[in-house]
Design a protein around this motif. Structure first.
Motif, mmCIF file in Angstrom:
data_model
loop_
_atom_site.group_PDB
_atom_site.id
_atom_site.type_symbol
_atom_site.label_atom_id
_atom_site.label_comp_id
_atom_site.label_asym_id
_atom_site.label_seq_id
_atom_site.Cartn_x
_atom_site.Cartn_y
_atom_site.Cartn_z
ATOM 1 N N GLY A 134 0.815 -1.206 0.000
ATOM 2 C CA GLY A 134 0.000 0.000 0.000
ATOM 3 C C GLY A 134 0.847 1.252 0.000
ATOM 4 N N SER A 135 0.171 2.394 0.158
ATOM 5 C CA SER A 135 0.892 3.656 0.049
ATOM 6 C C SER A 135 0.716 4.575 1.253
ATOM 7 C CB SER A 135 0.415 4.395 -1.201
ATOM 8 O OG SER A 135 -0.964 4.674 -1.099
ATOM 9 N N MET A 185 10.970 8.310 11.354
ATOM 10 C CA MET A 185 10.018 7.553 10.533
ATOM 11 C C MET A 185 9.760 8.253 9.205
ATOM 12 S SD MET A 185 9.449 4.791 12.113
ATOM 13 C CE MET A 185 8.077 4.121 11.196
ATOM 14 N N LEU A 186 9.617 9.574 9.234
ATOM 15 C CA LEU A 186 9.387 10.312 7.994
ATOM 16 C C LEU A 186 10.603 10.241 7.077
ATOM 17 C CD1 LEU A 186 7.514 13.431 9.397
ATOM 18 C CD2 LEU A 186 6.539 11.565 8.037
ATOM 19 N N GLU A 187 11.791 10.333 7.660
ATOM 20 C CA GLU A 187 13.010 10.251 6.855
ATOM 21 C C GLU A 187 13.171 8.856 6.251
ATOM 22 O OE1 GLU A 187 17.738 10.075 7.751
ATOM 23 O OE2 GLU A 187 16.623 11.658 8.768
ATOM 24 N N LYS A 188 12.895 7.842 7.040
ATOM 25 C CA LYS A 188 13.099 6.465 6.583
ATOM 26 C C LYS A 188 12.039 6.007 5.584
ATOM 27 C CE LYS A 188 14.249 1.909 8.228
ATOM 28 N NZ LYS A 188 15.395 1.733 7.376
ATOM 29 N N GLY A 205 9.206 8.160 4.399
ATOM 30 C CA GLY A 205 8.427 9.230 3.785
ATOM 31 C C GLY A 205 8.387 9.228 2.272
ATOM 32 N N GLU A 206 9.403 8.686 1.636
ATOM 33 C CA GLU A 206 9.396 8.638 0.174
ATOM 34 C C GLU A 206 8.550 7.488 -0.359
ATOM 35 O OE1 GLU A 206 13.234 8.917 -1.639
ATOM 36 O OE2 GLU A 206 13.861 10.523 -0.295
ATOM 37 N N GLU A 207 8.381 6.445 0.450
ATOM 38 C CA GLU A 207 7.620 5.273 0.002
ATOM 39 C C GLU A 207 6.149 5.326 0.409
ATOM 40 O OE1 GLU A 207 9.454 1.434 0.610
ATOM 41 O OE2 GLU A 207 11.343 2.457 1.053
ATOM 42 N N TYR A 208 5.844 6.087 1.456
ATOM 43 C CA TYR A 208 4.490 6.089 2.002
ATOM 44 C C TYR A 208 4.004 7.515 2.252
ATOM 45 C CZ TYR A 208 5.535 1.217 3.034
ATOM 46 O OH TYR A 208 5.887 -0.093 2.927
#
Length: 89
Positions: free
Chosen positions: A14-15, A33-36, A38-41
């Motif tokens: 999912g996204s 969490m956003l750094e790890k 954030g690009e995928e979700y």
């Protein structure tokens, strides 16, 4: 459907992702969490308490508690008597 997952369960299908934390203080956990991820979700964040001192803000906050000390009963170092003694009350 809501599913509780841990870091070992990632990556998720999912996204969208909801990251939930008990306390937002410095914001390091949410920033990580956003750094790890954030690009995928597309990440939303939720916290029980927001101290309002960090640069991060959660998408959802149960209660803002600026300038309050929080002792969670599930923390091993929780001791109401020790906290009162430390505060001088």
């Amino acid at each position: 459907m809501v599913e509780q997952l841990f870091a070992t369960d990632l990556p998720l299908p999912g996204s969208r992702m909801l990251v939930v934390d008990d306390l937002l203080d410095s914001g390091r956990t949410l920033a990580y969490m956003l750094e790890k991820w954030g690009e995928e979700y597309d990440i939303d964040t939720a916290v029980l308490y927001d101290k309002g001192v960090g640069l991060m803000r959660a998408t959802f906050t149960a209660k803002a508690i600026p300038n309050e000390w929080v002792c969670f009963p599930w923390e091993p170092s929780f001791s109401p008597i020790r906290k009162l003694a430390a505060s001088g009350e």
